[in-house]
Design an enzyme around this catalytic site. Structure first.
Site, mmCIF file in Angstrom:
data_model
loop_
_atom_site.group_PDB
_atom_site.id
_atom_site.type_symbol
_atom_site.label_atom_id
_atom_site.label_comp_id
_atom_site.label_asym_id
_atom_site.label_seq_id
_atom_site.Cartn_x
_atom_site.Cartn_y
_atom_site.Cartn_z
ATOM 1 N N GLY A 10 3.742 3.020 -0.807
ATOM 2 C CA GLY A 10 4.333 1.942 0.188
ATOM 3 C C GLY A 10 5.761 2.130 0.066
ATOM 4 N N ASP A 33 -2.040 6.065 -5.842
ATOM 5 C CA ASP A 33 -2.450 5.697 -4.412
ATOM 6 C C ASP A 33 -3.842 6.035 -4.003
ATOM 7 O OD1 ASP A 33 -0.144 4.310 -2.375
ATOM 8 O OD2 ASP A 33 -2.024 5.391 -1.630
ATOM 9 N N TYR A 141 -2.137 -13.715 4.063
ATOM 10 C CA TYR A 141 -1.234 -13.064 2.984
ATOM 11 C C TYR A 141 -0.696 -14.085 2.131
ATOM 12 C CZ TYR A 141 2.974 -10.517 1.610
ATOM 13 O OH TYR A 141 3.874 -9.630 0.910
HETATM 14 C C1 AKB Z 1 5.949 -9.318 5.124
HETATM 15 O O1 AKB Z 1 6.921 -9.706 6.216
HETATM 16 O O2 AKB Z 1 4.840 -9.638 5.342
HETATM 17 C C2 AKB Z 1 6.810 -9.058 3.774
HETATM 18 C C3 AKB Z 1 6.834 -10.054 2.994
HETATM 19 C C4 AKB Z 1 8.134 -10.933 3.070
HETATM 20 O O3 AKB Z 1 6.250 -10.442 2.073
HETATM 21 N N1 AKB Z 1 7.749 -8.103 4.002
#
Ligand code: AKB
Length: 315
Positions: A10, A33, A141
């Site tokens: 990545g 990977d 996330y």
């Molecule tokens: C995203 O935009 O998801 C990443 C981060 C800031 O963790 N680049």
């Protein structure tokens, strides 16, 4: 020192591998990977293996065979992609982390897993966001990143695993492109401006986010892992930043060097909402005090270097 980088193909891994090779010696770094084409690319300049980090058995085998004692776990679906498929994001991000923690416990490895500004949310103070503050993210996330920070601290306190990490802001780089992130616009703009002189931005013009240039991000990865553990009051994870800007400010800086550049906006509502929920600027005092963090790149230096590098790359 024998280091394994998982998720090495990545944006960060592609540049972390040569940085680690230079710092610790080529033979001591192994890139892993999931995808065969990426492993083939990586194997041209480093030792490389194919590995699905969510497969605990295969992961352990690589650690045992290669006698690994430090792991950089870079496996992650980023913020915008995570919103398209939250269940898969949880499965991959947490699966790779949990395996990395268990394996580090069993084989005595030190473990670095990046967290992110995505670990913060709407209820976090947005200006000079403190190291220790409210963390209630609004994305899958972010949920993975907060859970990951807690789990990593748990493994340190409960089992003595040497877990350390930083909360990366957007990382600007000219190696591999980022993919699926909210801060990606700050990389994509350089390619589009050099290629066609136009860029359509998905993030509102006045939306501020923290950013780092890749050379600083790479130093954070090695300086924190090499830091004296006695000095670390925090572990997972340290705020780090070098600059905070909005699209409007970045584009004005680019225009100083490319006066004909044209910028438009076509707002992506998902990315705009994520950007809005993240801090405008981080306070990275703890990283500075506990392990000597000091960024070297500011907005003006980064823009000049990026334009130069992308022009060479696309020539
Ligand atoms: C995203 O935009 O998801 C990443 C981060 C800031 O963790 N680049």
């Amino acid at each position: 020192m024998k280091i394994l980088v998982v998720g090495a193909g990545g944006q960060i891994g592609t540049e972390l591998i040569p940085h680690l090779q230079k710092t610790y010696g080529e033979d001591n770094i192994i890139a892993a990977d999931l995808k065969s084409d990426i492993v083939e690319r990586l194997s041209k300049s480093s030792r490389a293996v194919m590995l699905d980090a969510t497969d605990a058995g295969a992961y352990s085998e690589v650690i045992r065979e290669q006698k690994i004692n430090r792991i950089y776990n870079l496996v992650a679906l980023l913020s915008a992609t995570g919103e398209k498929n939250p269940q898969i994001a949880w499965k991959i991000n947490m699966g790779a982390l949990l395996n990395s923690l268990e394996i580090s416990k069993e084989y005595g490895c030190a473990l670095f897993t990046p967290s992110s500004i995505g670990a913060f949310g709407e209820s976090t103070p947005h200006t000079k966001t403190p190291q220790d503050t409210v963390m209630r993210p609004n994305t899958m996330y972010g949920v993975c990143k907060v859970s990951g920070e807690l789990l990593s601290d748990y493994y340190y306190h409960r089992f003595g695993v040497d877990t350390r990490s930083v909360r990366f802001p957007g990382i600007i780089s000219n190696g591999a492109l980022p993919g699926g992130g909210t801060t990606d616009y700050a990389v994509e703009v350089f390619y589009e401006i050099v290629k066609i002189g136009n860029f359509t931005c998905p993030i509102p013009e006045n939306s501020f986010m923290d950013m780092l240039y890749m050379p600083d991000a790479l130093r954070a990865c090695t300086e924190l892992m090499d830091a004296d553990p006695a000095k670390l009051r925090h572990r997972n994870s340290f705020n780090v930043t070098a600059m905070s800007f909005s699209p409007e400010i970045l584009f004005a800086e680019i225009k100083k060097h490319v006066p004909g550049a044209n910028f438009n906006y076509d707002i992506d509502p998902v990315k705009a909402a994520i950007a809005d929920s993240w801090p405008d600027s981080l306070d990275d005092t703890c990283a500075r005090e506990e392990w000597g963090w000091k960024p070297e790149w500011d907005l003006s230096g980064m823009v000049q270097d990026m334009l130069k590098a992308i022009r060479v790359k696309l020539a």
